[in-house]
Scaffold this motif. Structure first.
Motif, PDB file in Angstrom:
ATOM      1  N   VAL A  50      -2.260   1.490  -1.298  1.00 24.88           N
ATOM      2  CA  VAL A  50      -1.090   1.251  -0.223  1.00 24.88           C
ATOM      3  C   VAL A  50      -1.516  -0.114  -0.293  1.00 24.88           C
ATOM      4  CG1 VAL A  50       0.035   0.570   2.324  1.00 24.88           C
ATOM      5  CG2 VAL A  50      -0.896   3.297   0.885  1.00 24.88           C
ATOM      6  N   PRO A  51      -0.337  -1.672  -0.292  1.00 23.73           N
ATOM      7  CA  PRO A  51      -0.893  -2.907  -0.181  1.00 23.73           C
ATOM      8  C   PRO A  51      -1.871  -3.266   0.320  1.00 23.73           C
ATOM      9  CG  PRO A  51       1.340  -2.586  -0.960  1.00 23.73           C
ATOM     10  CD  PRO A  51       0.355  -1.340  -0.658  1.00 23.73           C
ATOM     11  N   ASN A  52      -2.570  -3.979   1.091  1.00 26.16           N
ATOM     12  CA  ASN A  52      -2.990  -4.798   1.969  1.00 26.16           C
ATOM     13  C   ASN A  52      -2.596  -4.709   3.381  1.00 26.16           C
ATOM     14  OD1 ASN A  52      -4.887  -3.916   0.676  1.00 26.16           O
ATOM     15  ND2 ASN A  52      -6.192  -6.197   0.044  1.00 26.16           N
ATOM     16  N   ARG A  53      -1.323  -5.475   3.135  1.00 26.58           N
ATOM     17  CA  ARG A  53      -0.337  -5.631   4.231  1.00 26.58           C
ATOM     18  C   ARG A  53       0.050  -4.600   4.939  1.00 26.58           C
ATOM     19  NH1 ARG A  53       4.184  -6.000   3.132  1.00 26.58           N
ATOM     20  NH2 ARG A  53       4.545  -5.078   0.831  1.00 26.58           N
ATOM     21  N   PHE A  54      -0.453  -3.688   4.657  1.00 23.55           N
ATOM     22  CA  PHE A  54       0.069  -2.139   5.387  1.00 23.55           C
ATOM     23  C   PHE A  54      -1.482  -2.102   6.196  1.00 23.55           C
ATOM     24  CE2 PHE A  54       4.094  -0.534   4.516  1.00 23.55           C
ATOM     25  CZ  PHE A  54       4.292  -1.869   4.151  1.00 23.55           C
ATOM     26  N   SER A  55      -2.049  -1.685   7.272  1.00 25.25           N
ATOM     27  CA  SER A  55      -2.904  -1.634   8.155  1.00 25.25           C
ATOM     28  C   SER A  55      -2.679  -0.484   9.548  1.00 25.25           C
ATOM     29  CB  SER A  55      -3.506  -2.752   8.339  1.00 25.25           C
ATOM     30  OG  SER A  55      -2.378  -3.680   9.443  1.00 25.25           O
ATOM     31  N   PRO A  56      -3.587   0.271   9.143  1.00 28.81           N
ATOM     32  CA  PRO A  56      -3.176   1.631  10.464  1.00 28.81           C
ATOM     33  C   PRO A  56      -4.326   1.826  11.330  1.00 28.81           C
ATOM     34  CG  PRO A  56      -4.334   2.909   8.188  1.00 28.81           C
ATOM     35  CD  PRO A  56      -4.404   0.899   7.978  1.00 28.81           C
TER      36      PRO A  56
END
Lengths: 114, 115
Positions: A60-66
């Motif tokens: 998943v792109p780094n723009r997504f952070s859980p």
């Protein structure tokens, strides 16, 4: 009682903005997931956490952070939103990482990026 | 590569007739197979699963599924369809002990039951 809940249910925002989706489960499960369902209804796993520890990060792109503050919560923060991020995002949980465990899904968050 | 396939995008049946929604899988080792249903604007709901043992598995809402190892299939069935069964159905597979709990979902089959 809602087993897996997500907020908000709908999210409409402009390109470039940052937004968060929250997820909570009251099932006492150890493992939580984020899925993305696109416009064709295809379902893809994004992340899984077990006892607050990241287990799966499915390219998943780094723009997504859980972020998992505790094992009952798994939030998803998205930076610099793009048009292609428009989708329905589902949170899910399972008792643990055991491959015999079914998953319990939240109602989904419909994200629309304009 | 591990995968699961639902060969039919759409299945149409008349109310009261039997229904079958097909699923085939390809995994190395023993598969753990699941069916989920998604009603419009809702999250997925678990229907049934095959882990081991009896090849015929019974689940919620009168659904059942048969695990067939030789044909690598796990088709979902119901003897008498209801209009309320109309929904999107997903087959999912998990395998082995190194996939860290990951499920692979099929692309889904839309079931329409007509009165």
């Amino acid at each position: 009682d809602t087993a897996v809940s997500q907020t908000p249910k709908y999210l409409v925002t402009q390109m470039g903005n940052d937004k968060s989706i929250k997820c909570e489960q009251n099932l006492g499960h150890d493992t939580m997931y984020w899925y993305k369902q696109d416009s064709k209804k295809f379902l893809k796993i994004m992340f899984s956490y077990n006892n607050k520890e990241l287990i799966i990060n499915e390219t998943v792109p780094n723009r997504f952070s859980p972020k998992s503050p505790d094992k009952a919560h798994l939030n998803l923060h998205i930076n610099s939103l793009e048009l292609g991020d428009s989708a329905v995002y589902f949170c899910a949980s399972s008792q643990d990482l055991g491959f015999y465990n079914e998953q319990f899904f939240g109602p989904g968050t419909r994200l629309t990026v304009l | 590569a591990q995968s699961v396939a639902q060969p039919e995008d759409q299945v149409n049946v008349a109310e009261g007739n039997p229904l079958t929604v097909k699923c085939t899988y390809s995994v190395s080792g023993n598969p753990y197979l699941f069916w989920y249903v998604q009603y419009p604007n809702r999250g997925l709901q678990f229907l049934l699963k095959y882990i081991t043992g009896d090849n015929l598995v019974k689940g919620s809402y009168g659904f059942e599924a048969e695990f067939n190892k030789s044909q690598t299939s796990f088709h979902l069935k119901k003897p008498s369809a209801l209009v309320s069964d109309s929904a999107l159905y997903f087959c999912a597979v998990r395998w082995g002990n190194t996939n860290a709990g990951k499920s692979t979902f099929g692309d889904g089959t839309t079931l329409t039951v007509k009165p």
